[in-house]
Design a protein around this motif. Structure first.
Motif, PDB file in Angstrom:
ATOM      1  N   THR A  25       0.840  -1.202   0.000  1.00  0.00           N
ATOM      2  CA  THR A  25       0.000   0.000   0.000  1.00  0.00           C
ATOM      3  C   THR A  25       0.877   1.256   0.000  1.00  0.00           C
ATOM      4  O   THR A  25       0.613   2.207  -0.745  1.00  0.00           O
ATOM      5  CB  THR A  25      -0.936  -0.024   1.236  1.00  0.00           C
ATOM      6  N   LEU A  26       1.931   1.245   0.799  1.00  0.00           N
ATOM      7  CA  LEU A  26       2.842   2.398   0.831  1.00  0.00           C
ATOM      8  C   LEU A  26       3.519   2.587  -0.531  1.00  0.00           C
ATOM      9  O   LEU A  26       3.717   3.716  -0.989  1.00  0.00           O
ATOM     10  CB  LEU A  26       3.887   2.222   1.934  1.00  0.00           C
ATOM     11  N   MET A  27       3.858   1.482  -1.195  1.00  0.00           N
ATOM     12  CA  MET A  27       4.459   1.576  -2.540  1.00  0.00           C
ATOM     13  C   MET A  27       3.486   2.226  -3.518  1.00  0.00           C
ATOM     14  O   MET A  27       3.870   3.009  -4.387  1.00  0.00           O
ATOM     15  CB  MET A  27       4.857   0.180  -3.050  1.00  0.00           C
ATOM     16  N   ASN A  29       9.881   4.617  -3.451  1.00  0.00           N
ATOM     17  CA  ASN A  29      10.002   5.783  -2.557  1.00  0.00           C
ATOM     18  C   ASN A  29       9.822   5.472  -1.073  1.00  0.00           C
ATOM     19  O   ASN A  29       9.512   6.368  -0.292  1.00  0.00           O
ATOM     20  CB  ASN A  29       8.990   6.870  -2.963  1.00  0.00           C
ATOM     21  N   LEU A  30       9.997   4.218  -0.680  1.00  0.00           N
ATOM     22  CA  LEU A  30       9.824   3.902   0.744  1.00  0.00           C
ATOM     23  C   LEU A  30      11.068   4.265   1.562  1.00  0.00           C
ATOM     24  O   LEU A  30      10.968   4.647   2.732  1.00  0.00           O
ATOM     25  CB  LEU A  30       9.500   2.406   0.943  1.00  0.00           C
ATOM     26  N   LYS A  31      12.207   4.142   0.945  1.00  0.00           N
ATOM     27  CA  LYS A  31      13.480   4.362   1.664  1.00  0.00           C
ATOM     28  C   LYS A  31      13.524   5.770   2.254  1.00  0.00           C
ATOM     29  O   LYS A  31      13.234   6.753   1.565  1.00  0.00           O
ATOM     30  CB  LYS A  31      14.665   4.167   0.725  1.00  0.00           C
ATOM     31  N   GLY A  32      13.879   5.834   3.540  1.00  0.00           N
ATOM     32  CA  GLY A  32      14.035   7.123   4.207  1.00  0.00           C
ATOM     33  C   GLY A  32      12.754   7.676   4.814  1.00  0.00           C
ATOM     34  O   GLY A  32      12.781   8.628   5.580  1.00  0.00           O
ATOM     35  N   LYS A  33      11.595   7.069   4.475  1.00  0.00           N
ATOM     36  CA  LYS A  33      10.342   7.507   5.093  1.00  0.00           C
ATOM     37  C   LYS A  33      10.301   6.992   6.542  1.00  0.00           C
ATOM     38  O   LYS A  33      11.030   6.056   6.909  1.00  0.00           O
ATOM     39  CB  LYS A  33       9.149   6.938   4.316  1.00  0.00           C
ATOM     40  N   THR A  34       9.406   7.592   7.346  1.00  0.00           N
ATOM     41  CA  THR A  34       9.274   7.167   8.752  1.00  0.00           C
ATOM     42  C   THR A  34       7.865   6.653   8.989  1.00  0.00           C
ATOM     43  O   THR A  34       6.885   7.379   8.744  1.00  0.00           O
ATOM     44  CB  THR A  34       9.554   8.346   9.709  1.00  0.00           C
ATOM     45  N   ILE A  35       7.777   5.405   9.447  1.00  0.00           N
ATOM     46  CA  ILE A  35       6.463   4.868   9.800  1.00  0.00           C
ATOM     47  C   ILE A  35       6.386   4.770  11.322  1.00  0.00           C
ATOM     48  O   ILE A  35       7.394   4.558  12.000  1.00  0.00           O
ATOM     49  CB  ILE A  35       6.162   3.512   9.123  1.00  0.00           C
ATOM     50  N   VAL A  70      10.244  -4.867  11.912  1.00  0.00           N
ATOM     51  CA  VAL A  70      10.946  -5.780  11.001  1.00  0.00           C
ATOM     52  C   VAL A  70      10.803  -5.311   9.544  1.00  0.00           C
ATOM     53  O   VAL A  70      11.798  -5.209   8.807  1.00  0.00           O
ATOM     54  CB  VAL A  70      10.418  -7.231  11.175  1.00  0.00           C
ATOM     55  N   ILE A  71       9.587  -4.987   9.133  1.00  0.00           N
ATOM     56  CA  ILE A  71       9.397  -4.614   7.719  1.00  0.00           C
ATOM     57  C   ILE A  71      10.085  -3.275   7.433  1.00  0.00           C
ATOM     58  O   ILE A  71      10.653  -3.085   6.349  1.00  0.00           O
ATOM     59  CB  ILE A  71       7.890  -4.603   7.311  1.00  0.00           C
ATOM     60  N   ALA A  72      10.092  -2.362   8.423  1.00  0.00           N
ATOM     61  CA  ALA A  72      10.769  -1.079   8.228  1.00  0.00           C
ATOM     62  C   ALA A  72      12.263  -1.317   7.991  1.00  0.00           C
ATOM     63  O   ALA A  72      12.852  -0.756   7.052  1.00  0.00           O
ATOM     64  CB  ALA A  72      10.554  -0.175   9.443  1.00  0.00           C
ATOM     65  N   ALA A  73      12.866  -2.158   8.817  1.00  0.00           N
ATOM     66  CA  ALA A  73      14.308  -2.417   8.692  1.00  0.00           C
ATOM     67  C   ALA A  73      14.620  -3.065   7.341  1.00  0.00           C
ATOM     68  O   ALA A  73      15.627  -2.751   6.702  1.00  0.00           O
ATOM     69  CB  ALA A  73      14.771  -3.316   9.832  1.00  0.00           C
ATOM     70  N   LEU A  74      13.751  -3.980   6.897  1.00  0.00           N
ATOM     71  CA  LEU A  74      14.011  -4.681   5.627  1.00  0.00           C
ATOM     72  C   LEU A  74      13.866  -3.754   4.430  1.00  0.00           C
ATOM     73  O   LEU A  74      14.533  -3.947   3.410  1.00  0.00           O
ATOM     74  CB  LEU A  74      13.058  -5.881   5.481  1.00  0.00           C
ATOM     75  N   LEU A  75      13.006  -2.737   4.549  1.00  0.00           N
ATOM     76  CA  LEU A  75      12.738  -1.882   3.385  1.00  0.00           C
ATOM     77  C   LEU A  75      13.347  -0.489   3.504  1.00  0.00           C
ATOM     78  O   LEU A  75      13.047   0.397   2.705  1.00  0.00           O
ATOM     79  CB  LEU A  75      11.221  -1.803   3.140  1.00  0.00           C
ATOM     80  N   GLY A  76      14.184  -0.284   4.529  1.00  0.00           N
ATOM     81  CA  GLY A  76      14.917   0.990   4.619  1.00  0.00           C
ATOM     82  C   GLY A  76      14.098   2.162   5.110  1.00  0.00           C
ATOM     83  O   GLY A  76      14.357   3.310   4.726  1.00  0.00           O
ATOM     84  N   MET A  77      13.103   1.891   5.981  1.00  0.00           N
ATOM     85  CA  MET A  77      12.308   2.983   6.553  1.00  0.00           C
ATOM     86  C   MET A  77      12.670   3.147   8.027  1.00  0.00           C
ATOM     87  O   MET A  77      13.044   2.182   8.701  1.00  0.00           O
ATOM     88  CB  MET A  77      10.804   2.667   6.447  1.00  0.00           C
ATOM     89  N   ASN A  78      12.552   4.387   8.545  1.00  0.00           N
ATOM     90  CA  ASN A  78      12.698   4.612   9.986  1.00  0.00           C
ATOM     91  C   ASN A  78      11.446   4.076  10.670  1.00  0.00           C
ATOM     92  O   ASN A  78      10.354   4.099  10.087  1.00  0.00           O
ATOM     93  CB  ASN A  78      12.816   6.105  10.284  1.00  0.00           C
TER      94      ASN A  78
END
Ligand code: CP
Length: 371
Positions: free
Chosen positions: A143-145, A152-158, A174-182
């Motif tokens: 959904t975020l994609m 554009n997920l990298k660098g975003k903060t969830i 876990v999903i944040a770490a795998l996809l490069g999000m804070n």
């Protein structure tokens, strides 16, 4: 790089590399497009899916069944079997492995799922256990994609705010770490006794009908379990060292986040009267207009894995209102519990897209692992 996940179990996102997770997300996006264009996806005619569900479900069960049907599989929904009750998990798995090609499982104990996986000769997909909700995390990431753009997920903060419990804050970490999000986890550290002291005598009496004096509320602690925190920290160190992972009870940490999500303040499997202390505890952490303003981000979006108590227009809500005498608190709850009805409806286009994407992501996992 060619990725094949044939024959693999999908038990937890941390069992997969970022490339493998992205492969599943790309596949889900492709399958969604195909379905929109009414393409025939029946690649698995003659194959069979078992949905073994030991807990209630709307989205996960519907997603498994429709995904299986779309892929051409026969489906069995099993919720009242001998599994683990009058038959060992090992024996049940020997039966299932000989009849089926893939299993979707929902149950309270991850240890049961691990035992199933040990005995199984066919892939198993985790549809929620007390360890993680990995297919939900794929749906959220998809959904975020779609909302932010595929790359554009990298660098975003969830941010997860409220009762993150044992499963949800960990799953998002876990999903944040795998996809490069804070990842920011904001929760209440209020002590159990303090929350109980906020109940009226009548509410305490009601609560004590279900949770007798002296019993331990094992689910009270919402700090991320140290073992799970270590998994998240290790994943950030390995895959996303540039990203931040914060756990705090400070609401001001909401500043700058790009996505907020939350969950009901009580356990759906427990009577609503047991939710009472949680209501007093998490009230300051409600997702409402003021919280969104605090982010300072006009583009912040709100998601919710559902079901949501965004109003009291269901039997659990009505039952809960019966236990509340304070007119102000009744009005507060009628306008929404963990999220206000106003914010829920304003962001419903994301929330229900997230629900739809459960099906496309589960289909992607099923297609990827089934041999
Ligand atoms: N989000 C989710 O898992 O929903 P269900 O419990 O309805 O499957």
């Amino acid at each position: 790089m060619t990725i094949s996940l044939k024959g693999r179990n999908f038990l937890a996102c941390e069992d997969f590399t970022p490339d493998e997770i992205r492969y599943l997300l790309d596949l889900a996006l492709k399958l969604k497009e195909e379905k929109k264009n009414k393409l025939d996806q029946r690649e698995f005619i003659g194959r069979n899916l078992l949905m073994l569900f030991q807990m209630n479900s709307t989205r996960t069960r519907c997603s498994f069944e429709t995904a299986g049907n779309d892929l051409g599989m026969g489906t069995t929904f099993l919720s009242n079997s001998h599994f683990g009750n009058t038959e060992t998990i090992k024996d049940s798995m020997r039966v299932f492995s000989s009849i089926y090609d893939v299993i979707g499982y929902r149950g309270a104990k991850h240890s049961d799922l691990l035992e199933m996986a040990k005995e199984s000769t066919i892939p198993i997909i985790n549809g929620y256990t007390d360890h993680q909700h990995p297919t939900q995390m794929l749906a959220d990431a998809m959904t975020l994609m779609e909302v932010w753009g595929k790359d554009n997920l990298k660098g975003k903060t969830i941010c997860f705010i409220g009762r993150g419990g044992a499963v949800n804050s960990f799953s998002y970490g876990v999903i944040a770490a795998l996809l490069g999000m804070n990842f920011t986890y904001i929760t209440s550290y209020m002590e159990y006794d303090e929350a109980l002291s906020m109940l009226s005598p009548a509410q305490l009496k009601l609560y004590r009908k279900f949770v007798p004096e002296g019993s331990v509320n094992e689910n009270w602690n919402t700090e991320m379990n140290p073992k799970k925190k270590k998994i998240v920290e290790d994943l950030f160190a390995k895959y996303s060292p540039e990203c931040k992972f914060i756990e705090t009870d400070d609401i001001e940490a909401i500043k700058g986040v790009d996505m907020i999500t939350t969950e009901n303040w009580g356990f759906f499997t427990d009577p609503v009267e047991t939710w009472l202390p949680g209501i007093f505890r998490f009230r300051p952490y409600q997702v409402n207009k003021e919280l969104l303003e605090k982010t300072g981000n006009p583009d912040v979006i709100v998601m919710h894995m559902l079901p949501s108590t965004h109003n009291m227009n269901h039997s659990s809500g009505q039952q809960l209102l019966k236990a509340i005498e304070d007119p102000k608190l009744r009005e507060f709850l009628k306008a929404g519990m963990e999220i206000t009805d106003e914010v829920f409806e304003e962001h419903s286009k994301y929330i229900f897209r997230e629900a739809e994407n459960r099906m496309h992501t589960i289909k992607a996992v099923m297609k990827a692992v089934t041999e």
